[in-house]
Scaffold this motif. Structure first.
Motif, mmCIF file in Angstrom:
data_model
loop_
_atom_site.group_PDB
_atom_site.id
_atom_site.type_symbol
_atom_site.label_atom_id
_atom_site.label_comp_id
_atom_site.label_asym_id
_atom_site.label_seq_id
_atom_site.Cartn_x
_atom_site.Cartn_y
_atom_site.Cartn_z
ATOM 1 N N UNK A 38 0.806 -1.222 0.000
ATOM 2 C CA UNK A 38 0.000 0.000 0.000
ATOM 3 C C UNK A 38 0.830 1.259 0.000
ATOM 4 N N UNK A 39 0.155 2.378 -0.265
ATOM 5 C CA UNK A 39 0.781 3.675 -0.016
ATOM 6 C C UNK A 39 0.759 3.909 1.491
ATOM 7 N N UNK A 40 1.638 4.754 1.988
ATOM 8 C CA UNK A 40 1.799 4.915 3.432
ATOM 9 C C UNK A 40 1.712 6.375 3.868
ATOM 10 N N UNK A 41 0.813 6.615 4.805
ATOM 11 C CA UNK A 41 0.735 7.942 5.415
ATOM 12 C C UNK A 41 0.728 7.810 6.922
ATOM 13 N N UNK A 42 1.315 8.790 7.597
ATOM 14 C CA UNK A 42 1.444 8.756 9.057
ATOM 15 C C UNK A 42 0.870 10.015 9.677
ATOM 16 N N UNK A 43 0.133 9.805 10.748
ATOM 17 C CA UNK A 43 -0.304 10.934 11.556
ATOM 18 C C UNK A 43 0.417 10.881 12.889
ATOM 19 N N UNK A 44 0.941 12.013 13.327
ATOM 20 C CA UNK A 44 1.670 12.049 14.588
ATOM 21 C C UNK A 44 1.448 13.387 15.263
ATOM 22 N N UNK A 45 1.412 13.402 16.589
ATOM 23 C CA UNK A 45 1.509 14.705 17.243
ATOM 24 C C UNK A 45 2.868 15.287 16.913
ATOM 25 N N UNK A 77 -18.932 40.019 9.881
ATOM 26 C CA UNK A 77 -19.804 39.734 8.733
ATOM 27 C C UNK A 77 -21.241 39.855 9.200
ATOM 28 N N UNK A 78 -22.156 40.245 8.301
ATOM 29 C CA UNK A 78 -23.562 40.375 8.715
ATOM 30 C C UNK A 78 -24.178 39.015 9.033
ATOM 31 N N UNK A 79 -23.809 37.988 8.256
ATOM 32 C CA UNK A 79 -24.259 36.633 8.579
ATOM 33 C C UNK A 79 -23.047 35.710 8.525
ATOM 34 N N UNK A 80 -23.113 34.608 9.242
ATOM 35 C CA UNK A 80 -22.014 33.631 9.238
ATOM 36 C C UNK A 80 -22.562 32.304 8.726
ATOM 37 N N UNK A 81 -22.081 31.903 7.563
ATOM 38 C CA UNK A 81 -22.557 30.676 6.922
ATOM 39 C C UNK A 81 -21.690 29.470 7.281
ATOM 40 N N UNK A 82 -20.577 29.706 7.951
ATOM 41 C CA UNK A 82 -19.648 28.622 8.302
ATOM 42 C C UNK A 82 -20.369 27.541 9.096
ATOM 43 N N UNK A 83 -20.133 26.283 8.733
ATOM 44 C CA UNK A 83 -20.746 25.159 9.460
ATOM 45 C C UNK A 83 -19.786 24.671 10.540
ATOM 46 N N UNK A 84 -20.326 24.385 11.698
ATOM 47 C CA UNK A 84 -19.540 23.782 12.790
ATOM 48 C C UNK A 84 -20.082 22.380 13.009
ATOM 49 N N UNK A 85 -19.245 21.350 12.782
ATOM 50 C CA UNK A 85 -19.764 19.975 12.760
ATOM 51 C C UNK A 85 -18.840 19.005 13.518
ATOM 52 N N UNK A 86 -19.427 17.930 14.033
ATOM 53 C CA UNK A 86 -18.605 16.856 14.608
ATOM 54 C C UNK A 86 -18.082 15.966 13.480
ATOM 55 N N UNK A 87 -16.997 15.231 13.724
ATOM 56 C CA UNK A 87 -16.466 14.359 12.667
ATOM 57 C C UNK A 87 -17.373 13.157 12.422
ATOM 58 N N UNK A 88 -17.556 12.803 11.148
ATOM 59 C CA UNK A 88 -18.321 11.608 10.797
ATOM 60 C C UNK A 88 -17.579 10.349 11.234
ATOM 61 N N UNK A 89 -16.259 10.373 11.087
ATOM 62 C CA UNK A 89 -15.478 9.168 11.367
ATOM 63 C C UNK A 89 -14.989 9.084 12.813
ATOM 64 N N UNK A 90 -15.421 10.019 13.637
ATOM 65 C CA UNK A 90 -15.112 9.961 15.064
ATOM 66 C C UNK A 90 -13.640 9.790 15.340
ATOM 67 N N UNK A 91 -13.321 8.867 16.230
ATOM 68 C CA UNK A 91 -11.929 8.651 16.622
ATOM 69 C C UNK A 91 -11.089 8.067 15.492
ATOM 70 N N UNK A 92 -11.735 7.580 14.417
ATOM 71 C CA UNK A 92 -10.973 7.020 13.292
ATOM 72 C C UNK A 92 -10.477 8.082 12.327
ATOM 73 N N UNK A 93 -10.878 9.328 12.538
ATOM 74 C CA UNK A 93 -10.519 10.368 11.574
ATOM 75 C C UNK A 93 -9.015 10.524 11.423
ATOM 76 N N UNK A 94 -8.264 10.396 12.510
ATOM 77 C CA UNK A 94 -6.820 10.578 12.427
ATOM 78 C C UNK A 94 -6.162 9.536 11.547
ATOM 79 N N UNK A 95 -6.516 8.273 11.773
ATOM 80 C CA UNK A 95 -5.859 7.201 11.024
ATOM 81 C C UNK A 95 -6.350 7.166 9.572
ATOM 82 N N UNK A 96 -7.619 7.507 9.347
ATOM 83 C CA UNK A 96 -8.132 7.583 7.966
ATOM 84 C C UNK A 96 -7.472 8.740 7.204
ATOM 85 N N UNK A 97 -7.314 9.861 7.876
ATOM 86 C CA UNK A 97 -6.663 11.004 7.234
ATOM 87 C C UNK A 97 -5.225 10.678 6.858
ATOM 88 N N UNK A 98 -4.541 9.930 7.743
ATOM 89 C CA UNK A 98 -3.165 9.518 7.438
ATOM 90 C C UNK A 98 -3.131 8.662 6.177
#
Ligand SMILES: [Zn+2]
Length: 307
Positions: free
Chosen positions: A60-67, A273-294
């Motif tokens: 596979x291709x390899x990606x790493x997430x680290x603090x 700004x007069x209105x704020x359209x920015x969305x604030x959301x929780x992650x869909x992948x929860x605790x797996x987001x770090x390893x999936x992003x890597x």
């Protein structure tokens, strides 16, 4: 089958995931992080990768997430709370050990990339990802790719000062970085616990404060309201600067559901700004987001520079 392998290097565990083309999970493993030894850490990673590839019958291709981050100046890892990795050429050693190019980014960058690829921010042109945990980090994905600058600190808002401070918030608590009043000292889990203790004299960790507030405890409720207003202020400065389409929250404190309605109601006051359209959301992948992003990080690096 093209495999994207992602490895999340945590202080207590190393996790590997293998994703197929459309993000389906083919394999996932966890192992305790060897403590205190750089060589043992490298060997544990190598074993996890080789075992996964043997089982799946493909490389596979390899990606790493680290603090922390690889310092562009020195080529060595810096700022990792797994301190035995600091001062080491982690990316070059991993590439040599695994005999292929690798990609590496911090956990907040991986969260941003994961949610921008096939998560809560899929299709968003710009994503700011925030980690609200033991520390406070941030990362940016622009047009589906991690934003990386010459200092490897894009999105690191946790060590900016808390904006629009009240007199009682000055000069702010000392931060390990050497300054005072950093956003991290207010918005990390320990920061919430300290603020609550200073106001009430009661020692409680952040999950217990959240539970107490839900049970009607006035001191805990007041602490959460202060926290929400501080988070709104901190994010308003990010919105003013970058105007991201979506902001994703990760880390332990992000499990507090009320943030996703209370904070956008509060940030309106601070955003220019007069209105704020920015969305604030929780992650869909929860605790797996770090390893999936890597995993996506390694895939995109291979697409950009084959071989
Ligand atoms: Zn700081």
């Amino acid at each position: 089958m093209t495999l994207a392998l992602g490895i999340d290097l945590g202080g207590t565990k190393i996790e590997i995931i293998a994703l197929a083309e459309a993000g389906e999970v083919r394999l996932r493993r966890r192992r305790r992080s060897p403590q205190g030894s750089y060589v043992d850490t490298l060997n544990a990673i190598r074993a996890l990768v080789l075992e996964a590839e043997a089982e799946l019958g493909a490389q596979g291709t390899l990606g790493f997430g680290t603090p922390g981050a690889i310092s562009p100046a020195s080529g060595l890892l810096k700022n990792s709370n797994s301190t035995w990795l600091n001062g080491r050429p982690l990316d070059r050693d991993l590439a040599a050990l695994l005999e292929r190019p690798i990609a590496i980014a911090n956990d907040a960058d991986c969260l941003a990339l994961s949610e921008a690829t096939d998560g809560a921010a899929a299709g968003a042109s710009s994503v700011f990802a925030v980690i609200l945990g033991t520390g406070v980090g941030g990362g940016l994905a622009i047009h589906g790719r991690v934003l990386a600058g010459p200092n490897a600190i894009a999105g690191e808002w946790g060590h900016n000062p808390l904006p629009w401070p009240s007199p009682s918030e000055l000069p702010g608590p000392p931060c390990y970085c050497g300054l005072r009043g950093c956003i991290e000292t207010w918005l990390s889990g320990p920061g919430l616990a300290r603020d609550y203790r200073d106001a009430t004299g009661i020692e409680r960790q952040s999950p217990a404060i959240v539970a107490a507030a839900a049970g009607g405890d006035a001191g805990a409720e007041a602490a959460l309201r202060r926290y929400e207003d501080r988070l709104a202020r901190g994010l308003a400065t990010v919105i003013n600067l970058l105007d991201p389409a979506t902001i994703v929250l990760g880390g332990g404190v992000s499990n507090l559901e009320r943030l996703y309605t209370s904070v956008p109601a509060l940030w309106q006051r601070y955003v220019f700004s007069d209105t704020v359209q920015t969305r604030l959301v929780p992650p869909v992948h929860g605790d797996s987001s770090g390893v999936r992003g890597a995993a996506w990080l390694g895939r995109y690096r291979a697409l950009a520079a084959p071989g």
